[in-house]
Design an enzyme around this catalytic site. Structure first.
Site, PDB file in Angstrom:
ATOM      1  N   GLU A 113      49.703  48.007  38.550  1.00 18.88           N
ATOM      2  CA  GLU A 113      48.832  47.535  37.232  1.00 18.88           C
ATOM      3  C   GLU A 113      48.600  48.995  36.866  1.00 18.88           C
ATOM      4  OE1 GLU A 113      45.185  45.410  37.922  1.00 18.88           O
ATOM      5  OE2 GLU A 113      44.901  45.091  35.976  1.00 18.88           O
ATOM      6  N   HIS A 159      49.038  43.762  44.680  1.00 12.84           N
ATOM      7  CA  HIS A 159      49.214  45.068  43.625  1.00 12.84           C
ATOM      8  C   HIS A 159      48.294  46.247  43.899  1.00 12.84           C
ATOM      9  CE1 HIS A 159      46.347  42.923  41.180  1.00 12.84           C
ATOM     10  NE2 HIS A 159      45.919  44.164  40.689  1.00 12.84           N
ATOM     11  N   HIS A 209      42.294  50.299  42.317  1.00 11.21           N
ATOM     12  CA  HIS A 209      41.917  49.075  43.545  1.00 11.21           C
ATOM     13  C   HIS A 209      43.275  48.791  44.021  1.00 11.21           C
ATOM     14  CE1 HIS A 209      42.570  46.458  39.694  1.00 11.21           C
ATOM     15  NE2 HIS A 209      43.237  45.760  40.599  1.00 11.21           N
TER      16      HIS A 209
END
Lengths: 134, 134
Positions: free
Chosen positions: A130, A79, A7
């Site tokens: 991440e 992010h 994502h």
């Protein structure tokens, strides 16, 4: 090593407004807002055929994105999340390459219930990354 | 309306260094650099299973990302690209929703040889969005 782009997270101050943009203007499939108090955010998942956009709004007094949205009151990309097969193997490889893991360096359970780590943007061309164990 | 997340673009000042991070530390498949003088950038494509990361470095005296990288010398996420079936239909829908198309509002041929438009980040929660006709 990295696998799918899971994502892209966009931090916003007005989750209802951002959600309406993706639903009404961009015509995407948008989830109801989900409060994740243990992560200090409320999230809306925008489901695209191959990946997700996650709209995140600060929740509670100690949200980890409070400072970021104060700096970007109109919203900003926060992010990218890449999937990895084994998060500890990934972490060790990155450390050997000189990259820095944020916080205490130990995987935490992320918003999808899987182990995650965040990497220092200074080591990754300015992008907060991440890693999520898939 | 929007379909796949085609790519996330990260603007950098040192393409070789950014490319090495994705190839060596993150272990991704990374293309050689490709100069696109008509777009004012040199690009490296990072191929993930479901999407691309595009590392872009200013090229030439009038690069459209020169100001952005001057502001973010360590690099930063620059834009997201969503695929649409028909870019003119998409543009008209967005205009009816009050969104603003950048430049003269007419599709241009983008870096992949397909018609593209860029949308004003102020209308999209702070994220610069490219639409590409798929």
């Amino acid at each position: 090593m990295i696998g799918r782009l899971n994502h892209v997270a966009i931090a916003v101050t007005d989750l209802a407004a951002a959600s309406a943009i993706y639903r009404d203007a961009l015509g995407a499939k948008v989830s109801p807002p989900t409060a994740l108090p243990e992560h200090g955010v409320t999230v809306v998942f925008v489901e695209l055929p191959n990946a997700k956009i996650e709209l995140i709004e600060p929740l509670g007094a100690h949200s980890p994105i409070a400072g970021f949205v104060a700096k970007h009151p109109g919203g900003a990309i926060h992010h990218l999340c890449f999937e990895v097969d084994d998060i500890v193997v990934a972490r060790e490889r990155l450390k050997q390459c000189g990259a820095h893991v944020l916080d205490d360096g130990n995987p935490k359970i992320g918003a999808h219930g899987k182990p995650v780590l965040f990497l220092n943007p200074k080591d990754f061309a300015g992008a907060l990354i991440e890693l999520e164990q898939s």
